[in-house]
Each structure stands twice: as structure tokens, then as C-alpha cells.
Design an enzyme around this catalytic site. Sequence first.
Site: not given
Ligand SMILES: NC(=O)c1ccc[n+]([C@@H]2O[C@H](COP(=O)([O-])OP(=O)(O)OC[C@H]3O[C@@H](n4cnc5c(N)ncnc54)[C@H](O)[C@@H]3O)[C@@H](O)[C@H]2O)c1
Length: 250
Positions: A31-32, A36, A75, A77, A101, A103, A135, A139
Site C-alpha cells: 500500500d502507500r 518500497d 483492476g 482504472t 475496467t 470484473f 459514482h 472516485k
Molecule cells: N476493475 C474493477 O472491477 C474495479 C472495481 C472497483 C474499483 N476499481 C478501481 O480500482 C482502483 C482502487 O479502488 P479502491 O476502491 O480500492 O480505492 P482505494 O482508494 O480504497 O484504494 C487504493 C489504495 O492504493 C494505495 N496505494 C497508493 N499508492 C500505492 C502504491 N504505490 N502501490 C500500491 N498501492 C498504493 C492507497 O494507499 C489505497 O489504499 C480504482 O482505480 C478503482 O476505480 C476497479
Amino acid sequence: MKIALLGYGKMGKMIEKIALDRKHEIVLKIDRDNADELTAENLQKADVAIEFSTPSTVLQNIELCFKAGTPVVVGTTGWHNEMTQIQQQCGHYNASMIYGTNFSVGVNIFFHLNKMLAMIMNSYPYYEVQVEEIHHTQKLDSPSGTAITIADGIISNLDAKAQWKNVLVSDDHPNNETIATDELLIESLRIENVPGTHTVIYDSEVDTIEFKHTAHNRNGFALGAVLAAEWIKDRKGFHSIEEMFDFNKQ
Ligand SMILES: NC(=O)c1ccc[n+]([C@@H]2O[C@H](COP(=O)([O-])OP(=O)(O)OC[C@H]3O[C@@H](n4cnc5c(N)ncnc54)[C@H](O)[C@@H]3O)[C@@H](O)[C@H]2O)c1
């Protein structure tokens, strides 16, 4: 199967739960705060990585998976414009990736029917089409990746439309944009605490046809992502989620 979770936000946490229920093991959570730790050595401990992070981190994370030789389910987007570059990179590294986009099974059925409907509507040019997506306000991207897939499905099957144009609207900012006749309008609304909704609207003087999908929760996306991980594990190349849900075979 050993899984690395890249992104441990709302989706990452839900995917972890479903993966454990399906008897998989989570060997890495990025995660964020610990980005590293995303090294080739750590990625190689996993059979598959599942990437749900942010539009600004996804491309770098995908490339790290390619270099490590770890198949990746993406996943996240909001990186639509970089699609060709990622496809080329995937080929260059002889890597494995599946991208969607959306799943969820329901949305993939929706994508398929949307294309069929667009084909039918070629015979009825007095209907004007538009896409609406709603949404939650957190988002980051607009239009949603799902709305882009819906719009692409219409454009590739409905002769009247050549490209899409997005307008973000709200009560304070109604849509005042001019839309050319060959442009497909995607209206995006961001509202507190709402489920994701996508509607395709064909409107004529005499009636309106609305075709709508509403997500009740995130379980469907998360299950689809884990199924995609099981699917990509022993495959090579760049794949789209449509290949996993091959409705033409049925
Ligand atoms: N394809 C699908 O079916 C689908 C469904 C839902 C959401 N999404 C997409 O998935 C993405 C995530 O959605 P979410 O609701 O979990 O968002 P979220 O904001 O809850 O989670 C995103 C996470 O990524 C972390 N992050 C930041 N920098 C990072 C890094 N360098 N490496 C790894 N993680 C890092 C953040 O700390 C955060 O916890 C969005 O782009 C959303 O649009 C896609």
C-alpha cells in the site's frame, strides 16, 4: 495459489477476504506506506499479483510485475490512454496480464448486451444515445473505466457515433457543452455514498429505452478479480476480461 496484493484499500481488503475463502494465500500486501517493499524479489514469491491501487501508481506497479515475471491482474482504472504502451511492454517482457475496467459478472453481461443493443439501434437512427455514470465522490477518475468500455462498445457497433465526450455534471454545473452529432456523450455524476450506476439511454420523441446496471456492493468486483488471478496464472500475453467471460461460446 500465492497472491500479492498491490493496493490494500477498499478493493484490496475485499479481495483478500475472498481469496482466503477460496483457500489462496496472501504473501505480499503493498500500500502507500510500504511501496518500497514492492521489489522483484518479493513479487517472485507470489504466483499472481492483483493490482487495485491508484491511476498514478498503476503503470509503475505493472512494469515491476512484468520485470519480475509475475502474472498480474489489473483492476485499477484511469490509465486508458496508456493501453497501447502497456500492451507493447507486456510483449517485450513476454509477461502475463489481464485487465478489466470491471470484473463483475453482471457488468460483463451488460457489456455484451450493450454491444448487441447498439447493433440493433443502427436500424433506428431517430434514437439519440448517451451514457450516464454515477459514482461516490472519492472516485479519482472520470468518466469511469466501466463507462469508457460501454462507450467503446457502442462506438464500435453504432455507425452514428465515432468518439465519446465526457462531461462532469452536478446540480451547480449542469451540462452546457455542445455535443457534435458523431460524439457520444458520457455524463458523469459524483454523489456522496451511492452505489456505482451505469445507464445507456436511447431517447426519441416518442419514447425512451434505458438499459441500466447498479452495483449493490464490491463483492462482485473482488470475486471476479480472484477468478481472473486463477485464470491468468498459467497464461502468457495481454488479455482482457472479455476473454474470461466468453459469452459468444454459449
Ligand atoms: N476493475 C474493477 O472491477 C474495479 C472495481 C472497483 C474499483 N476499481 C478501481 O480500482 C482502483 C482502487 O479502488 P479502491 O476502491 O480500492 O480505492 P482505494 O482508494 O480504497 O484504494 C487504493 C489504495 O492504493 C494505495 N496505494 C497508493 N499508492 C500505492 C502504491 N504505490 N502501490 C500500491 N498501492 C498504493 C492507497 O494507499 C489505497 O489504499 C480504482 O482505480 C478503482 O476505480 C476497479
